[in-house]
Every structure is written in structure tokens, then in C-alpha cells.
Design an enzyme around this catalytic site. Sequence first.
Site, PDB file in Angstrom:
ATOM      1  N   SER A 122       0.848  -1.184   0.000  1.00 51.26           N
ATOM      2  CA  SER A 122       0.000   0.000   0.000  1.00 51.26           C
ATOM      3  C   SER A 122       0.891   1.243   0.000  1.00 51.26           C
ATOM      4  O   SER A 122       1.822   1.321  -0.783  1.00 51.26           O
ATOM      5  CB  SER A 122      -0.960  -0.045   1.186  1.00 51.26           C
ATOM      6  OG  SER A 122      -2.065   0.779   0.969  1.00 51.26           O
ATOM      7  N   ASP A 151      -8.511  -5.267  -6.202  1.00 52.06           N
ATOM      8  CA  ASP A 151      -8.079  -4.119  -5.418  1.00 52.06           C
ATOM      9  C   ASP A 151      -8.295  -2.807  -6.181  1.00 52.06           C
ATOM     10  O   ASP A 151      -7.695  -2.602  -7.232  1.00 52.06           O
ATOM     11  CB  ASP A 151      -6.607  -4.286  -5.057  1.00 52.06           C
ATOM     12  CG  ASP A 151      -6.047  -3.126  -4.265  1.00 52.06           C
ATOM     13  OD1 ASP A 151      -6.846  -2.356  -3.691  1.00 52.06           O
ATOM     14  OD2 ASP A 151      -4.814  -3.001  -4.196  1.00 52.06           O
ATOM     15  N   HIS A 175      -6.235  -6.358  -2.063  1.00 49.92           N
ATOM     16  CA  HIS A 175      -5.211  -5.425  -1.600  1.00 49.92           C
ATOM     17  C   HIS A 175      -4.191  -6.111  -0.684  1.00 49.92           C
ATOM     18  O   HIS A 175      -4.528  -6.603   0.382  1.00 49.92           O
ATOM     19  CB  HIS A 175      -5.902  -4.286  -0.848  1.00 49.92           C
ATOM     20  CG  HIS A 175      -5.040  -3.109  -0.565  1.00 49.92           C
ATOM     21  ND1 HIS A 175      -4.502  -2.332  -1.561  1.00 49.92           N
ATOM     22  CD2 HIS A 175      -4.620  -2.555   0.599  1.00 49.92           C
ATOM     23  CE1 HIS A 175      -3.810  -1.345  -1.019  1.00 49.92           C
ATOM     24  NE2 HIS A 175      -3.850  -1.458   0.294  1.00 49.92           N
TER      25      HIS A 175
END
Length: 501
Positions: A177, A431, A457
Amino acid sequence: MGHFLHLVFIFAMFTATIKGSLFNFRYKKYMKTVYKNKSNNPFGQMIELEEKYVSQPLDHFDPLVKGSLKQRYIVINDYWKKPDGPVFLFIGGEGLLSGYYLRYGLINEIAKTHGALIVGAEHRYYGDSLNGDSMELSNLKYLSSQQALGDLAKLHQVISEEYGVDSNTTWICFGGSYAGDLSAWFRIKYPHLVHAAVASSAPVRAITNFEGYNNVVRASLSDTSIGGSQKCTGNISSGFEEVGQLLKNKSLDRLHKDFELCSPLKSENDYATFLSNLEDNISGAVQYNDDGTNNSVEYICKTIAEAEGSPYDKLVHLNQVFLGSLDEKCLESSYEQMLQELNKTVAQELVGIRPWTYQTCTQFGFFQTCDVNTQCPFSTYLGLGLYLDICNDVFGITADEINARVNFTNQYYGSDTPKGTRILFVNGSIDPWHSLSVLKNISDSAETALYIQGSSHCADMEATSPDDTPQLTQGKLEIKKQVSNWLSSSGQQRLTFKLIR
């Protein structure tokens, strides 16, 4: 880290990743639990960690600035085959650095294979990596991705000296991320310190109005391979349309009662705050798609399908289910209350909300809206104006300043066409953040893109599991193979990894 952001947060990586809406009580509740024991993991087992601190300057780029902060880091020395073993640097993101992935994630498996020293670095201004007045507005100017990379460079030096790491030792960094961004950027900006980088679910392209997030949310909710359907998407979209009509008609008492709101709806920003928290359960389930839990597309669509009544009634029922599962009595809906939370400057009361909001306002944007996006399954009340008001009301940052800073971020790092070598960008089709990442090889010698169909994700950062889909299983094997190739090409690593098909 974690949608990557509305500003309403949701936990994901247990080191934090971005989802971010405005005032996500799930994130707050989770982080309060983690802060009580920063060594725990989701399964209730204690993780024994070697935790240390290093003093970092407030400003790496101006030696005349006085002051420092402590950076927390974690070392796992169980597998290191000194002097030949590499160093794996796990980069933390916008929250407390937990030991979960260091002990139980894919990085641990790869470290065992290659005899690596594992170092986990907590991000400045999060977790325990701060000074006493870090959250005051006058000090937040020292919170940036650039300063975080400076922290990593100094930590590299500290680890090398403390553990006697040879100057020829190969370092590889990992992150997911926002921390995935940092992993790629550390390799790009400090190529003399790290040999290669794995960047999972890394949205390296900053954007103020991130309407594309909800394009993927809609597509994933309709994906039958993960338990979604067109009917599910239609019900959700129609439910939010009915909510929008009630807001337009000022039927606020009904909405307050039906959705068990914590406070009356008084302003347009209250409407947006309410809707953001309402849709957060849905978009969060899409982003993480944790099969077998209520945080999955299948669960959302099954709950919607089994509920009686109109799409509006189904949405009311879904909200009741989530409030019950989270042991919450009401749904947050007050913009003013949210501002009060964001204006707190006592670090342990903030659990990452204030500093991450500051970073979105000053560097990244990432504001997920439904302004003019006809594919958004939610409400047009979820507009950019809400986020612009937050940045201005909390930090005094105007819309023009946000856009200028977002543009600078893209120019400084290269957006989604960065220039660098030995960077593996890993993304999943489910995602919503993949639309801001690198999805194809930029050149034969530069970044490598790994796109995993049906993956969510940062799912590739988890340890291998028999429950992994065939695509995710193969994706993790490809990551291991790439790391092995990097180590072999560095001329240092003597161990090899065999790819089993």
C-alpha cells in the site's frame, strides 16, 4: 494503507495501509486494541520481537533545523546466515508497525529460504515513532514521504554498524500500500543502498480526485468469480440512490432512525460523512475481500440478497449487521465531530488519523469520490468538496495547494511511469488501488509488473496458504522467484529458490 483512503480508515495490513474515508470507527477500534499490545497478531498469539529505537533528525534536508524523534524498528535475526545472507527491509506505513507480517508473512518465508536478516521500520509520526509534540501543526511539516525515506537511509547505516553488515551485503525492501510506494521510491531515490524492491498494491500515482477507485469497486461487486453479481451491484446502487432522494427531500429524521446515526444530520458535509461511513463497509470488503469473513464481496452480496424489502431496506439491514458485528451502537455522521478528532494532538488518541489525513492533504490526495463518475455504485453526495473542506478546516490547506502538492509528488517520484530498475510491482484485479500502480513492464530492464487476477489489496504479502487461489499461489511463487533472481544476480547469495509449478 487502508480503501486506500476516503479518509475514513480501515485496518488491513496490521502495519496499516490506506483505505481512508473520514471517520472510520472500525479503524479506531482496531488501533486502540493494537496500541494496548503492539506485539500481538490477529490470531491472539504473542509475537516475540526485538524492538529498538533510533534517533532521527526532524529534517534530513536542513541541518540547521534542531530537534529529533525516535523511530521504532524491529529486528528478526533467527535466519540470518552472516556474512552471506541478505537484509530484508520491511517498510511500515501509516500506522503502528506490528510484527505480524515479519513473523507470519511471505517475507518471513523468503527470509528463511535465503538466510536473511529481517528489519522492520516504523514510519515517523505513527505508532511509537514520534516526539512529544509531533502532532502539532507546526511539527507536521516534517511528516512526508521524503523525510520517511531519509529515516530509512539512516536506519540502513545504523543496522549496518550495529550488526556488522558488510558493505557488499544485498538489501531488498518490501512494502504494501503506501509502504509499497515507499519501497519503490527508496529503490529509486537511494539505489546505492537497496538492490531491489517489492512494491505490493502500491498506488504510486498521486491524484486529488480519485474517482477511479469506485469504478473498480463496482466491477468487483459484479464479479461472479468472487461471489458478486450484477443484481448485487444494482441493489446497492439503488439503495444509495434512495438514500440520496431522502437527503434531497430533507427526510433526515427517517434516515437518522433507519441507519441508527450517532447525531442528527445538519449539513451537506454531515450527509457526506454519513454516506462515507455507510459505504465504507462495502468498499472495504471489496478492497480486502477476506473470504470466509464479513469483509468480503461474497458476504456483502449474500447479506444483501437475503435481506427482505426494497434496495433501501437491504442497505438498512446491511448497516445493522455491521454495527452489530463491530459492537457499535450507532453510525458516525457528524462532520464537526470528525473535525474534533482530526484536531486532537495527543498522539495516542489519534491512532494515525491526523497524520495520515495531513499526508493526503499535502502529498497524495487519493480522495475517493462519486462526483461525476457514472460508474460509482454509491451516492453523488460523496463529492470532492468534503475532502477539500477537511484539508482547509483542519490544516489551512486550500484546494489549489493540494493540487500543486499532488503534482509535485508525481513529478518528484515519476508517478506510474517511474524510472528505476529491479522493482517488482504486485497488484490484484479486485483491489481498487491497482488503477494508480504500475500494471505493465515499463521496459525490459526496468520495473516488472505482476498482476494477479482475483487478488485483493496486499493479499500477496500474506504467507502461502492452502486456501490461496491458484492465481494467488502462482503470484507468490513469482515473487519468490524474482527475489531469488535478484539475489543470484547480485553475486552474493549462494542459496537458490526453486519454482515449483
